[in-house]
Design an enzyme around this catalytic site. Structure first.
Site, short mmCIF file in Angstrom:
data_model
loop_
_atom_site.label_atom_id
_atom_site.label_comp_id
_atom_site.label_asym_id
_atom_site.label_seq_id
_atom_site.Cartn_x
_atom_site.Cartn_y
_atom_site.Cartn_z
NE ARG A 78 -1.09 -5.33 -1.66
CZ ARG A 78 -2.25 -4.72 -1.87
NH1 ARG A 78 -3.37 -5.37 -1.64
NH2 ARG A 78 -2.31 -3.51 -2.33
NE ARG A 135 -5.79 1.23 -3.19
CZ ARG A 135 -5.25 1.23 -4.42
NH1 ARG A 135 -5.01 2.35 -5.04
NH2 ARG A 135 -4.96 0.09 -5.01
CB CYS A 191 -9.51 -1.43 -9.45
SG CYS A 191 -9.96 -2.43 -8.04
CD GLU A 224 -9.82 -6.52 -2.60
OE1 GLU A 224 -8.78 -5.86 -2.68
OE2 GLU A 224 -10.68 -6.35 -1.71
CG HIS A 266 -2.12 -0.99 0.90
ND1 HIS A 266 -2.28 -2.17 1.56
CD2 HIS A 266 -3.10 -0.93 -0.03
CE1 HIS A 266 -3.34 -2.80 1.08
NE2 HIS A 266 -3.85 -2.07 0.11
CG ASN A 293 -2.94 -4.34 -6.31
OD1 ASN A 293 -2.49 -4.63 -7.41
ND2 ASN A 293 -3.32 -3.13 -5.99
CG ASP A 294 -5.52 -7.51 -1.27
OD1 ASP A 294 -4.49 -7.79 -0.62
OD2 ASP A 294 -6.17 -6.47 -1.10
NE ARG A 348 -10.68 -0.18 -1.03
CZ ARG A 348 -9.44 -0.57 -1.28
NH1 ARG A 348 -9.22 -1.59 -2.08
NH2 ARG A 348 -8.43 0.06 -0.75
C1 PEP Z 1 -6.39 -4.76 -4.91
O1 PEP Z 1 -6.26 -5.52 -3.94
O2 PEP Z 1 -6.10 -5.07 -6.08
C2 PEP Z 1 -6.89 -3.40 -4.70
C3 PEP Z 1 -7.15 -2.62 -5.73
O3 PEP Z 1 -7.02 -2.97 -3.41
P1 PEP Z 1 -5.78 -2.45 -2.53
O4 PEP Z 1 -4.58 -2.35 -3.44
O5 PEP Z 1 -6.16 -1.15 -1.96
O6 PEP Z 1 -5.65 -3.53 -1.52
MG MG Z 2 -7.10 -4.96 -2.04
#
Ligand code: PEP
Ligand code: MG
Length: 585
Positions: free
Chosen positions: A467, A298, A504, A433, A191, A456-457, A334
């Site tokens: 990550r 976010r 996303c 996710e 993050h 990402n998750d 979100r």
């Molecule tokens: C993700 O997990 O891909 C996402 C967009 O949320 P974040 O990166 O804020 O966890």
């Molecule tokens: Mg996420």
């Protein structure tokens, strides 16, 4: 000149002076001082000891006043240590003989003493070890100053070098002074990295030992595209990088024209490109890049940059302002994704053993209903001011989704009773996710208006790889066949139930993946605003049948390497002018 390789996060080249942002949690690096600076280091040590004694005495007196004489006695141990010649004299001797900094000599001596206490085994000695570490930090604060305060006082531009940065620290960096960022820890989609990339400055993370090579004020080159950091570069290298920086600036200017053009493929398919934001102020970047709205807001950053929990009025103001700035384009909010690496210091939770698998995100909201309801009320009220969509993060079971929807329904009824205006048909979506949600996408698709795939998750939970951990970053890849299977499953389900799916995660902004995602059938992507023009360029150069062919081809590959190579080859052949693939994994 030292050359260090890290993980590229945000492209661009910057040449500047290093600013060491260090909160002394980690080992102090061994730096040497010039012969004529030794006396200076000894004086700094004496001053730091004096100031530490004064602050300890003040703390002791305050404790005595509030808690009585007994608890105040704990300060006697600290004060005793600072007066102990057998501890302090060797520190002095080390500065003189080895020409090391006072910070290093102090830290080594105190860490060594703490280690000896710990080795004695009993609880009493373990407590003493903690006291020694406490004292070490206090002395270091006086020796090198609180770096946060030093940063506020800066008047010149700097490159921040840090062992690690929390998302909160990153979000509060002053972009007028910070022109680059490099850290020892972190992954491409931590993050902190995401927030740093949104600052639009060159960023490299996961450099492992960078802080051991850099002294405050050293000249650095940060190349955010290749992930290379050059410490104390020679003149020839500086000139080389200055020339590349000029070339990159030219290419960036060319991209500006694309902002005004549509994201439409050669065969006429319109692709929606939305922006990911953390703060309302980033909407300007979305608009400048020609984005179609915000696909991911976010909102937890409202928490992370404030010492207290935001009120309903603060939530509402942020959302109203955002939707108004978008001027008719949709804002996808979100709900709070707190937990894991995103807690304010003030709200520090009971440490969890596996915070990414713990009370995070929607789970946290469902256990903190007043906080969740406050946010939902603000979102609903803002929906009277423009097109707002809401989505829930990290849904892993149908029950969770239903609970979240029930809370929303209840808050709607409450607003209704109070006569508040809001959009009764506000679209409600969920993020995908977690593999459990991807595999059950057909069931979820019946109960929401849209999906947004958070890769990402999704990569993290599919591959069982943190990550944010640079040591396992080689396993973290969006091109892994298992991850791609899950993405396809979600898109298939959304088509069957005729709901929109967006993506996303960071791969949405990585041109290496653009053709593949279109080939899978995605028609909406949400990405970091600065990458919108690059992705648009790819979209405008290809047609959907080429993308579908590529998707079919890589569907038969069994490894991430083969898939990435095929994606890169195709991109280089069809869109050779695109400046891409710099971060693709
Ligand atoms: C993700 O997990 O891909 C996402 C967009 O949320 P974040 O990166 O804020 O966890
Ligand atoms: Mg996420």
């Amino acid at each position: 000149m030292d050359i260090i390789k890290g993980i590229p996060v945000s492209p661009g080249i910057i040449i500047g002076r290093a600013f060491l942002l260090d909160d002394h949690r980690e080992k102090v690096p061994r730096h040497l001082v010039a012969e004529d600076q030794v006396e200076n280091e000894l004086e700094r040590l004496d001053r730091a000891i004096r100031e530490s004694v004064e602050s300890l005495e003040a703390d002791r007196d305050r404790a005595a006043e509030k808690l009585g004489p007994e608890p105040a006695k704990i300060f006697a141990f600290h004060l005793g240590l600072l007066a102990d010649k057998t501890l302090i004299e060797p520190v002095r001797e080390r500065i003189r003989s080895e020409r090391v900094t006072a910070a290093y000599a102090v830290s080594e001596a105190f860490q060594d003493l703490a280690e000896r206490f710990r080795a004695m085994g009993s609880e009493v000695f373990r407590q003493k070890a903690n006291d020694v570490i406490d004292l070490d930090r206090r002395l270091l604060d006086h020796l090198v100053g609180q770096s946060k305060d030093r940063l506020c006082e800066l008047t010149e531009e700097v490159i921040i070098v840090s062992h690690d940065l929390t998302p909160t620290q990153t979000a509060t960096l002053d972009v007028n002074r910070v022109v680059g960022l490099a850290t020892d820890l972190g992954g491409r989609t931590s993050h902190s990295s995401i927030v740093a990339a949104a600052l639009g400055i060159p960023v490299v993370v996961g450099c492992q030992t960078l802080t051991h090579h850099v002294n405050e004020g050293d000249q650095l080159i940060v190349d955010g595209k290749s992930g290379v950091i050059i410490v104390r570069p020679d003149q020839e290298t500086i000139e080389e990088y200055e020339a590349s920086a000029l070339r990159q600036a030219g290419a960036k200017a060319d991209l500006q024209d694309l902002a005004q053009q549509e994201a439409i493929t050669k065969d006429g398919t319109r692709i929606k490109l939305m922006g990911n934001i953390e703060f309302a102020r980033e909407i300007e970047a979305v608009q400048n890049a020609g984005g179609d709205g915000v696909g991911l807001y976010r909102t937890e950053f409202l928490f992370l940059t404030s010492p207290t929990e935001p009120t309903e009025a603060e939530h509402f103001e942020a959302y109203r302002k955002s939707v108004e700035l978008l001027d008719g384009k949709p804002l996808t909010i979100r709900t709070l994704d707190l937990g894991a690496d995103k807690y304010t210091q003030q709200r520090a939770q009971e440490p969890e053993r596996n915070p990414f698998l713990g009370l995070r995100s929607i789970r946290y909201c469902l256990q903190n209903l007043p906080m969740f309801r406050t946010q939902l009320r603000a979102i609903l009220r803002a929906s009277a001011h423009g097109p707002i969509r809401v989505m829930f993060p990290l849904i892993s079971t149908l029950m969770e989704l239903r609970q979240a929807r029930m809370v929303l329904q209840d808050v709607m009824e409450e607003c209704d009773e109070e006569g508040l205006e809001f959009d009764r048909n506000m679209p409600v979506g969920m993020m995908i996710e977690v593999p459990s949600a991807a595999l059950m996408a057909s069931q979820f698709a019946r109960e929401v208006d849209f999906f947004s795939i958070g890769t990402n998750d999704l990569i993290q939970y599919t591959m069982a790889v943190d990550r944010g951990n640079e040591r396992v970053a080689n396993l973290y890849s969006g091109a892994n066949p298992a991850v791609l299977q899950l993405i396809k499953t979600v898109i298939r389900a959304s088509k069957r139930f005729r709901i929109e799916t967006s993506l996303c995660g960071e791969i949405g902004g990585d041109v290496t993946y653009t053709m593949l995602l279109l080939g899978f059938g995605l028609r909406t992507l949400s990405l970091v605003p600065s990458q919108i023009p690059q992705v648009k360029r790819v979209i405008r150069t290809v047609d959907i049948s080429q993308c579908e062919r590529l998707a079919r081809k890589v569907g038969s590959f069994d490894s991430e390497r083969k898939i990435l190579n095929a994606l890169r080859d195709e991109l280089n052949t069809l869109v050779p002018e695109v400046d891409g693939g710099w971060s693709a994994r």
